[in-house]
Scaffold this active site. Structure first.
Site, PDB file in Angstrom:
ATOM      1  CE1 TYR A  85     -11.451 -15.183 -10.091  1.00  0.00           C
ATOM      2  CE2 TYR A  85     -11.416 -17.335 -10.743  1.00  0.00           C
ATOM      3  CZ  TYR A  85     -11.867 -15.989 -10.249  1.00  0.00           C
ATOM      4  OH  TYR A  85     -12.671 -15.301 -11.664  1.00  0.00           O
ATOM      5  CE  LYS A 129      -9.594 -16.208 -12.964  1.00  0.00           C
ATOM      6  NZ  LYS A 129     -10.475 -15.653 -14.035  1.00  0.00           N
ATOM      7  CD  GLU A 179     -12.245  -8.091 -17.190  1.00  0.00           C
ATOM      8  OE1 GLU A 179     -11.689  -8.962 -17.443  1.00  0.00           O
ATOM      9  OE2 GLU A 179     -12.713  -7.408 -15.829  1.00  0.00           O
ATOM     10  CG  LEU A 185      -8.022 -11.692 -14.904  1.00  0.00           C
ATOM     11  CD1 LEU A 185      -7.342 -11.214 -14.341  1.00  0.00           C
ATOM     12  CD2 LEU A 185      -8.927 -13.027 -15.477  1.00  0.00           C
TER      13      LEU A 185
END
Ligand code: PDD
Length: 294
Positions: A33, A147, A180, A205
């Site tokens: 996505y 992702k 993250e 990412l």
């Protein structure tokens, strides 16, 4: 709530939109996505997000189901049909519908869904007031550069944070370094004003917003270090913030109960936010590319 969404070749009312029960996204999280912000009618780094979408697909041996030009048109058409200038654009592509079987199916057509949801970028309370986060173990797979729609670890991390009375989670790897946020990149600003974020690798990412911040740093002579940092270093930082397509640049004012700086949104984060908004306003169709760096 959007009025109309795009599902596999059709614009359908939100309440009637559906995907088949044997869609591989549903059964295997076999899909990817993207989320793109449309801020006051300007697509924020559309090119970069589409670059990353194509890369995520190719890492899973999938192609784009439609051309880039078509996708760009479909997104705009969704915005138009929903009458939106401020929105989060969600694009999901899966390997499509097939009888349940682990191996890649032959001859299926991929699923493509586009959902545009109203998003009030100017009224974002997180940006105005800052957010509080807790750190917890990063239990995700080893290809976080893709992702993927397999987001259960992030869902659990976010819920853990909410159940603990804070706003979000920062995840920490097995060696004790921050990877993250649950759906954002994590940053700290040291006492001497250096921005620090984790180096690009399979562990995170690489945010498109992060890439824009790298550019802003270069153009404004701001010091940026890509290196590992621990929660303890973050507790002692001058400022901290997260970056993402929807939260843009959101100050972090507390980590694991430790106030960051004076416990209020920091000046640098505020400046970066303003610079980032100006950057988005200035894009106007410019093709700024994103690279995985891997
Ligand atoms: N998430 N890291 C993770 C794990 C993310 O899910 C995201 C974005 C980012 C930041 O990437 P970008 O700056 O390109 O948005 C980093 C989106 C917003 C989401 O899942 O809703």
């Amino acid at each position: 709530m959007p009025r109309v969404v795009y599902v596999n070749g059709q614009y359908v009312p939100y309440t009637q939109a559906h995907i088949h029960v044997e869609d591989r996204g549903f059964q295997f999280a076999d899909g990817v996505y993207e989320v793109i912000g449309c801020v006051h009618g300007h697509m924020a780094d559309e090119t970069g997000h589409l670059d990353r979408l194509e890369r995520s697909l190719s890492e899973l041996q999938m192609d784009m189901p439609v051309s880039r030009e078509t996708l760009r048109f479909l997104m705009r058409e969704c915005l138009r049909r929903n009458g939106l200038a401020n929105a989060g654009i969600y694009i999901q592509i899966t390997r499509g519908q097939a009888k349940r079987d682990f191996k890649f199916p032959a001859g299926t057509s991929q699923s493509l869904v586009i959902i545009v949801s109203p998003f009030d970028f100017d009224g974002n309370l997180g940006v105005a007031n800052g957010v509080r986060v807790k750190t917890l173990e990063d239990i995700r797979w080893k290809r976080r550069d893709v992702k993927s729609v397999a987001l259960l670890p992030q869902v659990l991390a976010k819920q853990d944070a909410i159940d603990s009375g804070v706003d979000d989670a920062w995840m920490v790897d097995g060696d004790g370094y921050v990877t993250e946020g649950s759906a954002s990149n994590a940053w700290i600003i040291t006492k001497d004003g250096t921005l620090v974020t984790r180096p690009v690798s399979y562990d995170i990412l690489r945010g498109v917003t992060r890439t824009a911040i790298e550019k802003i740093c270069r153009e404004n002579d701001l010091q940026l270090e890509e290196r590992l940092f621990t929660p303890k270093e973050a507790y002692e930082a001058n400022e901290a913030f997260t970056s993402s397509a929807t939260a843009l640049i959101t100050p972090v004012i507390e980590i694991d109960g430790h106030k960051i700086g004076d416990g209020k949104p920091g000046k640098m984060a505020h400046r970066l936010y303003e610079e980032y908004r100006a950057y988005v306003d200035g894009l106007r169709g410019k093709q700024v590319h994103w690279e995985s760096g891997l």
